[in-house]
Design a protein around this motif. Structure first.
Motif, PDB file in Angstrom:
ATOM      1  N   PHE A   1      11.319  -5.492  -9.325  1.00 36.56           N
ATOM      2  CA  PHE A   1       9.889  -5.777  -9.516  1.00 36.56           C
ATOM      3  C   PHE A   1       9.282  -4.848 -10.572  1.00 36.56           C
ATOM      4  CE2 PHE A   1       8.652  -8.015  -5.267  1.00 36.56           C
ATOM      5  CZ  PHE A   1       9.470  -9.077  -5.632  1.00 36.56           C
ATOM      6  N   CYS A   2       9.726  -3.603 -10.575  1.00 32.11           N
ATOM      7  CA  CYS A   2       9.180  -2.657 -11.559  1.00 32.11           C
ATOM      8  C   CYS A   2       9.520  -3.098 -12.972  1.00 32.11           C
ATOM      9  CB  CYS A   2       9.682  -1.252 -11.292  1.00 32.11           C
ATOM     10  SG  CYS A   2      11.464  -1.136 -11.143  1.00 32.11           S
ATOM     11  N   TRP A   3      10.766  -3.586 -13.125  1.00 31.88           N
ATOM     12  CA  TRP A   3      11.161  -4.101 -14.439  1.00 31.88           C
ATOM     13  C   TRP A   3      10.281  -5.293 -14.820  1.00 31.88           C
ATOM     14  CZ3 TRP A   3      12.897  -9.082 -15.385  1.00 31.88           C
ATOM     15  CH2 TRP A   3      13.260  -9.339 -16.712  1.00 31.88           C
ATOM     16  N   LEU A   4      10.063  -6.172 -13.826  1.00 26.69           N
ATOM     17  CA  LEU A   4       9.296  -7.388 -14.067  1.00 26.69           C
ATOM     18  C   LEU A   4       7.858  -7.082 -14.464  1.00 26.69           C
ATOM     19  CD1 LEU A   4       8.902 -10.512 -13.791  1.00 26.69           C
ATOM     20  CD2 LEU A   4       8.438 -10.106 -11.374  1.00 26.69           C
ATOM     21  N   TYR A   5       7.246  -6.130 -13.775  1.00 27.90           N
ATOM     22  CA  TYR A   5       5.812  -5.919 -13.952  1.00 27.90           C
ATOM     23  C   TYR A   5       5.473  -4.791 -14.931  1.00 27.90           C
ATOM     24  CZ  TYR A   5       5.274  -9.133 -10.053  1.00 27.90           C
ATOM     25  OH  TYR A   5       5.316 -10.235  -9.257  1.00 27.90           O
ATOM     26  N   CYS A   6       6.456  -4.260 -15.618  1.00 23.44           N
ATOM     27  CA  CYS A   6       6.151  -3.208 -16.593  1.00 23.44           C
ATOM     28  C   CYS A   6       5.728  -3.825 -17.928  1.00 23.44           C
ATOM     29  CB  CYS A   6       7.364  -2.309 -16.816  1.00 23.44           C
ATOM     30  SG  CYS A   6       7.031  -1.098 -18.115  1.00 23.44           S
ATOM     31  N   PRO A   7       4.470  -3.627 -18.341  1.00 22.54           N
ATOM     32  CA  PRO A   7       4.012  -4.252 -19.586  1.00 22.54           C
ATOM     33  C   PRO A   7       4.638  -3.643 -20.835  1.00 22.54           C
ATOM     34  CG  PRO A   7       2.158  -3.507 -18.232  1.00 22.54           C
ATOM     35  CD  PRO A   7       3.382  -2.886 -17.677  1.00 22.54           C
ATOM     36  N   HIS A   8       5.165  -2.421 -20.723  1.00 21.49           N
ATOM     37  CA  HIS A   8       5.636  -1.753 -21.928  1.00 21.49           C
ATOM     38  C   HIS A   8       7.153  -1.560 -21.971  1.00 21.49           C
ATOM     39  CE1 HIS A   8       1.340  -1.151 -22.337  1.00 21.49           C
ATOM     40  NE2 HIS A   8       1.598  -1.081 -23.618  1.00 21.49           N
TER      41      HIS A   8
ATOM     42  N   ALA B   1      17.138 -18.583 -10.450  1.00 20.95           N
ATOM     43  CA  ALA B   1      17.236 -17.364 -11.271  1.00 20.95           C
ATOM     44  C   ALA B   1      17.015 -16.119 -10.430  1.00 20.95           C
ATOM     45  CB  ALA B   1      16.199 -17.416 -12.377  1.00 20.95           C
ATOM     46  N   LYS B   2      17.756 -15.074 -10.777  1.00 26.67           N
ATOM     47  CA  LYS B   2      17.551 -13.788 -10.102  1.00 26.67           C
ATOM     48  C   LYS B   2      17.000 -12.803 -11.119  1.00 26.67           C
ATOM     49  CE  LYS B   2      21.091 -14.021  -6.545  1.00 26.67           C
ATOM     50  NZ  LYS B   2      22.533 -13.940  -6.453  1.00 26.67           N
ATOM     51  N   LEU B   3      16.102 -11.945 -10.656  1.00 31.58           N
ATOM     52  CA  LEU B   3      15.509 -10.969 -11.563  1.00 31.58           C
ATOM     53  C   LEU B   3      16.566 -10.076 -12.184  1.00 31.58           C
ATOM     54  CD1 LEU B   3      12.202  -9.684  -9.970  1.00 31.58           C
ATOM     55  CD2 LEU B   3      12.499 -11.085 -11.993  1.00 31.58           C
ATOM     56  N   LYS B   4      17.575  -9.751 -11.377  1.00 30.28           N
ATOM     57  CA  LYS B   4      18.625  -8.871 -11.863  1.00 30.28           C
ATOM     58  C   LYS B   4      19.313  -9.461 -13.096  1.00 30.28           C
ATOM     59  CE  LYS B   4      22.891  -6.686 -10.440  1.00 30.28           C
ATOM     60  NZ  LYS B   4      23.909  -6.531  -9.426  1.00 30.28           N
TER      61      LYS B   4
ATOM     62  N   LYS C   1       7.685 -12.021 -20.831  1.00 28.60           N
ATOM     63  CA  LYS C   1       8.979 -11.527 -20.372  1.00 28.60           C
ATOM     64  C   LYS C   1       9.718 -12.647 -19.638  1.00 28.60           C
ATOM     65  CE  LYS C   1       8.828  -7.195 -18.912  1.00 28.60           C
ATOM     66  NZ  LYS C   1       8.624  -6.058 -17.981  1.00 28.60           N
ATOM     67  N   ILE C   2       8.991 -13.388 -18.832  1.00 23.95           N
ATOM     68  CA  ILE C   2       9.596 -14.480 -18.071  1.00 23.95           C
ATOM     69  C   ILE C   2       9.777 -15.734 -18.927  1.00 23.95           C
ATOM     70  CG2 ILE C   2       9.187 -16.073 -16.135  1.00 23.95           C
ATOM     71  CD1 ILE C   2      10.123 -13.278 -15.325  1.00 23.95           C
ATOM     72  N   ILE C   3       8.722 -16.140 -19.618  1.00 20.01           N
ATOM     73  CA  ILE C   3       8.769 -17.401 -20.367  1.00 20.01           C
ATOM     74  C   ILE C   3       9.868 -17.382 -21.432  1.00 20.01           C
ATOM     75  CG2 ILE C   3       7.506 -18.859 -22.012  1.00 20.01           C
ATOM     76  CD1 ILE C   3       4.978 -18.292 -20.410  1.00 20.01           C
ATOM     77  N   LEU C   4      10.002 -16.266 -22.138  1.00 19.02           N
ATOM     78  CA  LEU C   4      10.989 -16.204 -23.226  1.00 19.02           C
ATOM     79  C   LEU C   4      12.421 -16.208 -22.704  1.00 19.02           C
ATOM     80  CD1 LEU C   4       9.236 -13.596 -25.546  1.00 19.02           C
ATOM     81  CD2 LEU C   4       9.291 -16.067 -25.825  1.00 19.02           C
TER      82      LEU C   4
ATOM     83  N   GLN D   1      -0.080 -25.072 -14.497  1.00 26.19           N
ATOM     84  CA  GLN D   1      -0.864 -23.847 -14.455  1.00 26.19           C
ATOM     85  C   GLN D   1      -0.082 -22.833 -13.620  1.00 26.19           C
ATOM     86  OE1 GLN D   1      -5.297 -24.322 -14.917  1.00 26.19           O
ATOM     87  NE2 GLN D   1      -5.187 -23.501 -12.852  1.00 26.19           N
ATOM     88  N   ALA D   2       0.067 -21.613 -14.156  1.00 25.08           N
ATOM     89  CA  ALA D   2       0.898 -20.618 -13.477  1.00 25.08           C
ATOM     90  C   ALA D   2       0.239 -19.249 -13.521  1.00 25.08           C
ATOM     91  CB  ALA D   2       2.276 -20.562 -14.133  1.00 25.08           C
ATOM     92  N   SER D   3       0.881 -18.309 -12.854  1.00 18.28           N
ATOM     93  CA  SER D   3       0.336 -16.955 -12.791  1.00 18.28           C
ATOM     94  C   SER D   3       1.498 -15.964 -12.701  1.00 18.28           C
ATOM     95  CB  SER D   3      -0.564 -16.866 -11.550  1.00 18.28           C
ATOM     96  OG  SER D   3      -0.998 -15.544 -11.361  1.00 18.28           O
ATOM     97  N   PRO D   4       1.344 -14.774 -13.288  1.00 21.81           N
ATOM     98  CA  PRO D   4       2.503 -13.859 -13.348  1.00 21.81           C
ATOM     99  C   PRO D   4       2.951 -13.314 -11.989  1.00 21.81           C
ATOM    100  CG  PRO D   4       0.534 -12.786 -14.211  1.00 21.81           C
ATOM    101  CD  PRO D   4       0.191 -14.217 -13.999  1.00 21.81           C
ATOM    102  N   HIS D   5       2.091 -13.366 -10.962  1.00 24.29           N
ATOM    103  CA  HIS D   5       2.513 -12.768  -9.694  1.00 24.29           C
ATOM    104  C   HIS D   5       3.566 -13.610  -8.987  1.00 24.29           C
ATOM    105  CE1 HIS D   5      -0.220 -15.693  -7.957  1.00 24.29           C
ATOM    106  NE2 HIS D   5       0.253 -15.411  -6.783  1.00 24.29           N
ATOM    107  N   ARG D   6       3.672 -14.885  -9.332  1.00 27.95           N
ATOM    108  CA  ARG D   6       4.755 -15.707  -8.798  1.00 27.95           C
ATOM    109  C   ARG D   6       5.718 -16.018  -9.946  1.00 27.95           C
ATOM    110  NH1 ARG D   6       3.615 -17.643  -3.655  1.00 27.95           N
ATOM    111  NH2 ARG D   6       5.022 -19.403  -3.756  1.00 27.95           N
ATOM    112  N   TRP D   7       6.595 -15.064 -10.191  1.00 29.00           N
ATOM    113  CA  TRP D   7       7.433 -15.151 -11.379  1.00 29.00           C
ATOM    114  C   TRP D   7       8.416 -16.318 -11.306  1.00 29.00           C
ATOM    115  CZ3 TRP D   7      12.702 -14.951 -11.270  1.00 29.00           C
ATOM    116  CH2 TRP D   7      13.291 -14.485 -10.085  1.00 29.00           C
ATOM    117  N   GLN D   8       8.893 -16.601 -10.107  1.00 29.24           N
ATOM    118  CA  GLN D   8       9.866 -17.688  -9.948  1.00 29.24           C
ATOM    119  C   GLN D   8       9.227 -19.020 -10.334  1.00 29.24           C
ATOM    120  OE1 GLN D   8      13.180 -17.022  -8.152  1.00 29.24           O
ATOM    121  NE2 GLN D   8      13.596 -18.774  -9.437  1.00 29.24           N
TER     122      GLN D   8
END
Lengths: 104, 312
Positions: A47-54, B2-5, B31-34, B189-196
């Protein structure tokens, strides 16, 4: 960073050095606080990686291993979103040196 | 799924060293879209926070082909690039099996207001591209002027709160609905808090045959005036109060992707940000009431559309 003059620039306002912004160290803006990584509490949720803007969270061989303070601006999103009970990221106070620029 | 890892180990197409604010929501979105496509990507970026902050001369934070177009014509630019790609493919100058994806990007100023005509034209012509609007409700890059995405009651520098004015007195334009009216294959319409959810929508958009449009809520601590570490909690609140419903429209069919278990009162959303602070004065109580009514009406309308769409 040396700026090219108009005779040296690529025609068409092209920048051919993709991603050269990495030489701009946004970590120098940080003032007052920085995140600290406590590896033992980390569950590798990313999550930290995901939410880090920089882009300041270091990922090595598939694991979060801490921060790149060259870019971290100290916003605190990572610590806020760290989901573990015993947080793996805490914001700590940071001494900052104020460099006074000479008056011109 | 998809997994964040795995996503974290993909190459960054937008890299560090950009000049966006502390706690800015834009990099979180991109970060997600690209990462939602592995094909080569060409981006046309309208003037706005993302454009200005990522390409401060002589640097660029982009690792992909990227074109800066003027405020009004990111959609036209990317449409032109896409048309040229097709033409070169027809002539055999680009191999027939080579896939390239095209992305137009703008903020709410460059999309809702200044770039609307170009966007409308480009999607009407059916160019195969994705357009992403990162909507932070205001012209943040130039100092916080109101845009047509600024909500009712919010204070902006050109619609300031004060003794003569309660902030912006008009409501928001519903851009996603305007795009739905173009009858394009995919609008979401989306929002960054629900990345999946955001990732899935971006993937669908890139895979759509024809134009696709994404409207993504973008956190803006600078103009919304909140503690920058609380951004993701705010995005959650926007979804829970139904101020920013998460939904998609695939070939005209509506689907709501997130229904709050208990719809929270809009008051909680307003309390969380400095731009709404003046609304809590006695004389502005009617605005809060009006905002709640508007949100309820829009949510009701959306749930009905989703209900109709679920019928065979």
């Amino acid at each position: 960073m040396k700026k090219e003059t108009w005779t040296e620039l690529a025609i068409g306002a092209l920048n051919l050095q993709a991603g050269n912004s990495v030489s701009n160290l946004t970590g120098t803006w940080r003032s007052g606080r920085k995140p600290e990584f406590i590896e033992d509490n980390c569950i590798q949720c990313f999550f930290c990686w995901l939410y880090c803007p920089h882009f300041a969270v270091r990922v090595e061989e598939g694991k979060v291993t801490g921060f790149n303070y060259d870019y971290c601006t100290g916003c605190g999103l990572c610590a806020e979103e760290c989901p573990t009970k015993e947080k793996a990221i805490v914001m700590v106070k940071e001494e900052t040196k104020i460099i006074e620029e000479g008056k011109k | 799924m998809a997994k964040l890892k795995d996503l974290a180990q993909m190459e960054d197409r937008l890299v560090a060293g950009h000049g966006m604010c502390l706690g800015c929501g834009i990099p979180l979105i991109f970060k997600i879209i690209l990462r939602a496509t592995e094909d080569p990507l060409i981006i046309a970026n309208a003037t706005g926070c993302l454009e200005v902050c990522t390409t401060i001369f002589p640097r660029t934070a982009w690792n992909v082909s990227w074109i800066h177009s003027a405020f009004e014509n990111a959609a036209s630019t990317i449409a032109g690039v896409e048309a040229m790609y097709k033409a070169l493919k027809n002539k055999g100058k680009i191999p027939a099996d080579k896939k390239i994806k095209f992305l137009g990007v703008g903020g709410d100023g460059g999309t809702y207001d200044i770039g609307l005509q170009a966007l409308s034209g480009a999607v009407e012509r059916g160019h195969e591209f994705v357009y992403v609007c990162y909507d932070n409700n205001v012209y943040a890059n130039t100092g916080g002027q109101r845009s047509s995405a600024t909500p009712l009651g919010a204070s902006a520098t050109t619609a300031p709160s004060g003794s003569k004015s309660p902030g912006k007195i008009q409501g928001r334009k519903d851009l996603a609905q305007i795009m739905v009216a173009h009858k394009i294959p995919y609008v979401a319409q989306a929002s960054p808090h629900r990345w999946q959810d955001l990732y899935n929508k971006a993937k669908k958009a890139f895979e759509a045959v024809g134009p696709a449009f994404l409207n993504v809520l973008c956190l803006c601590p600078t103009e919304w005036k909140y503690d920058e570490s609380k951004g993701i909690k705010l995005a959650q609140l926007a979804a829970d109060t139904c101020v920013w419903p998460l939904y998609e429209v695939e070939n005209g069919r509506y689907k709501i992707n997130y229904k709050p278990k208990q719809k929270k009162p809009v008051l909680e959303w307003l309390e969380s940000q400095g731009r709404f602070r003046h609304l809590f004065k006695e004389e502005n109580a009617w605005i809060i009431e009006k905002i709640q009514q508007d949100v309820d009406r829009d949510w009701e309308w959306l749930t009905r559309l989703a209900e109709i769409s679920s019928r065979p």
